[in-house]
Design an enzyme around this catalytic site. Structure first.
Site, PDB file in Angstrom:
ATOM      1  N   SER A 159       0.822  -1.115   0.027  1.00 41.42           N
ATOM      2  CA  SER A 159       0.173   0.159   0.101  1.00 41.42           C
ATOM      3  C   SER A 159       0.756   1.345   0.224  1.00 41.42           C
ATOM      4  O   SER A 159       0.383   2.095  -0.521  1.00 41.42           O
ATOM      5  CB  SER A 159      -0.907  -0.072   1.071  1.00 41.42           C
ATOM      6  OG  SER A 159      -0.267  -0.016   2.651  1.00 41.42           O
ATOM      7  N   HIS A 166      -5.222  -3.514  -2.514  1.00 42.81           N
ATOM      8  CA  HIS A 166      -5.023  -2.648  -3.662  1.00 42.81           C
ATOM      9  C   HIS A 166      -4.775  -3.365  -4.973  1.00 42.81           C
ATOM     10  O   HIS A 166      -4.387  -2.573  -5.928  1.00 42.81           O
ATOM     11  CB  HIS A 166      -3.607  -1.810  -3.257  1.00 42.81           C
ATOM     12  CG  HIS A 166      -4.057  -0.987  -2.024  1.00 42.81           C
ATOM     13  ND1 HIS A 166      -4.378   0.090  -1.887  1.00 42.81           N
ATOM     14  CD2 HIS A 166      -3.629  -1.281  -0.583  1.00 42.81           C
ATOM     15  CE1 HIS A 166      -4.393   0.532  -0.861  1.00 42.81           C
ATOM     16  NE2 HIS A 166      -4.132  -0.430   0.175  1.00 42.81           N
ATOM     17  N   LYS A 180     -11.920   0.632  -2.254  1.00 43.66           N
ATOM     18  CA  LYS A 180     -10.893   1.019  -2.976  1.00 43.66           C
ATOM     19  C   LYS A 180     -11.283   0.866  -4.574  1.00 43.66           C
ATOM     20  O   LYS A 180     -12.152   1.986  -5.030  1.00 43.66           O
ATOM     21  CB  LYS A 180      -9.646   0.393  -2.698  1.00 43.66           C
ATOM     22  CG  LYS A 180      -9.063   0.409  -1.303  1.00 43.66           C
ATOM     23  CD  LYS A 180      -7.743  -0.227  -1.060  1.00 43.66           C
ATOM     24  CE  LYS A 180      -7.462   0.126   0.320  1.00 43.66           C
ATOM     25  NZ  LYS A 180      -8.230  -0.423   1.506  1.00 43.66           N
TER      26      LYS A 180
END
Length: 384
Positions: free
Chosen positions: A178, A206, A238
């Site tokens: 990240s 991610h 996300k």
């Protein structure tokens, strides 16, 4: 009892340019935002595919709220497991190529619940040194013997696995890291883990949505099966633009989590409307390949521009593009200078990253334009 000692510790943190503060977002997540009453072009959101404010997802949320209300009302094992929760789990399982999936309220809870459901004091957990805080906390809380291997270093992992005599061994890694943006060497990690009869768990927060032909993340990117990569965690807040998280894997894994993952058992389910919205988001992630193509194009454009400016980027092919600054004071000053020019980018400092590695964490979205990326590059040239 006085809090004077705590106040003194806060002052020390401020003096070291490590004090964290919150700013108030007054607009939807999108490239152009309003923060504390000022307009900015933002490059610090994890809304990688530009779906957080997508009209179809917003519409699905509204419709489900009308039908099911707002709150989940109870834990999933009592009366909080709605039709949309169940359907989303089935769709996420199919999406990831795993037999089943289980929803959690967020990624932190998914990681804590999963690791602690699988491990105890007789076991061992092996973690990359740069893993997310939630994974590190999960390993420490499990009571298992906790070992950290060098970042993305399979030889370092092999040395530690070869010495363990634990009942169970679990290798845990981020899929996309990240703060650095690089991708774990999952094929090699899975091979060495399998050789040592260890499980592998990947936090693909991610990577999911961004990597792979259909956006199914690191597992799809590397072509790893459920047998090679048995425990897959992904977040929905996300690239998916909604909220929550899931763990995908075998029927035995998911049933074990339902029985033993305390962060699943003892918490209220996510709002049904969030699950309904995520079902629409999942379809967009799978079908709108142009979002990933746009993202890749912008990443390449940004990296070329930074190279021409002499800026130090980390080796990242993902939307996370950190500019290494080093000194926390300098990183804060550059972030402030960019805000003065109308760009909103966060400085990341210790303890989130190691001392001496403060950075500007630039994140790109498919909803950014080439003109906006060029504006960022121009501003960086002026403040560097």
């Amino acid at each position: 009892m006085s809090f004077d000692q705590l106040a003194s510790e806060l002052q020390v943190r401020k003096a070291a340019s490590l004090y964290r503060g919150r700013k108030v977002l007054q607009s939807p997540q999108q490239p152009e935002v309003v923060v504390d009453g000022k307009a900015y072009l933002a490059f610090c959101s994890n809304d990688y595919l530009g779906l957080a404010n997508h009209p179809a997802i917003v519409s699905a949320f509204k419709q489900a709220a009308d039908e099911y209300g707002v709150g989940g009302g109870a834990s999933s094992l009592v009366s909080g497991h709605s039709f949309h929760h169940h359907a989303l789990e089935e769709e996420l399982a199919a999406f990831t190529g795993r037999p089943r999936a289980l929803l959690f309220s967020n990624g932190y809870m998914a990681n804590l619940g999963t690791v602690n459901a699988l491990l105890g004091k007789q076991d061992a957990v092996f973690q990359d040194r740069l893993n997310h805080a939630s994974l590190l906390d999960a390993g420490l809380l499990s009571g298992a013997r906790f070992q950290r291997y060098l970042h993305n270093d399979v030889d370092s992992l092999t040395q530690r696995l070869s010495k363990t005599q634990a009942r169970r061994s679990l290798v845990v890694t981020d899929g996309v890291f990240s703060m650095d943006g690089d991708i774990a060497d999952l094929p090699a990690i899975c091979d060495v883990a399998n050789h040592h009869k260890a499980w592998v768990m990947v936090d693909d927060a991610h990577g999911i949505g961004c990597l792979g032909k259909t956006g199914a993340g690191c597992a799809e990117h590397f072509g790893l099966s459920e047998q090679q990569l048995p425990i897959l965690m992904g977040t929905l807040g996300k690239a998916f633009g909604t909220s929550g998280a899931f763990v995908a894997g075998s029927d035995v894994l998911i049933e074990t989590l339902i029985q033993h993952a305390r962060t699943y058992i003892y918490t209220t389910s996510m709002p049904p409307a969030v699950a309904a919205a995520t079902r629409v988001s999942l379809k967009l992630v799978q079908t709108e390949q142009w979002r990933r193509e746009q993202l890749t194009s912008l990443i390449q454009r940004f990296r070329r521009g930074c190279e021409q400016l002499g800026l130090s980027l980390m080796d990242s092919p993902t939307p996370i593009q950190p500019i290494m600054i080093g000194n926390a004071d300098k990183a804060m000053a550059m972030s402030a200078a960019l805000r003065d020019k109308g760009l909103f980018i966060t400085a990341i400092r210790p303890p989130t990253v190691p001392h001496g590695s403060a950075r500007l964490r630039v994140t790109l979205s498919a909803s950014h334009t080439e003109v906006q990326v060029d504006r960022l590059l121009d501003a960086l040239d002026q403040v560097k």
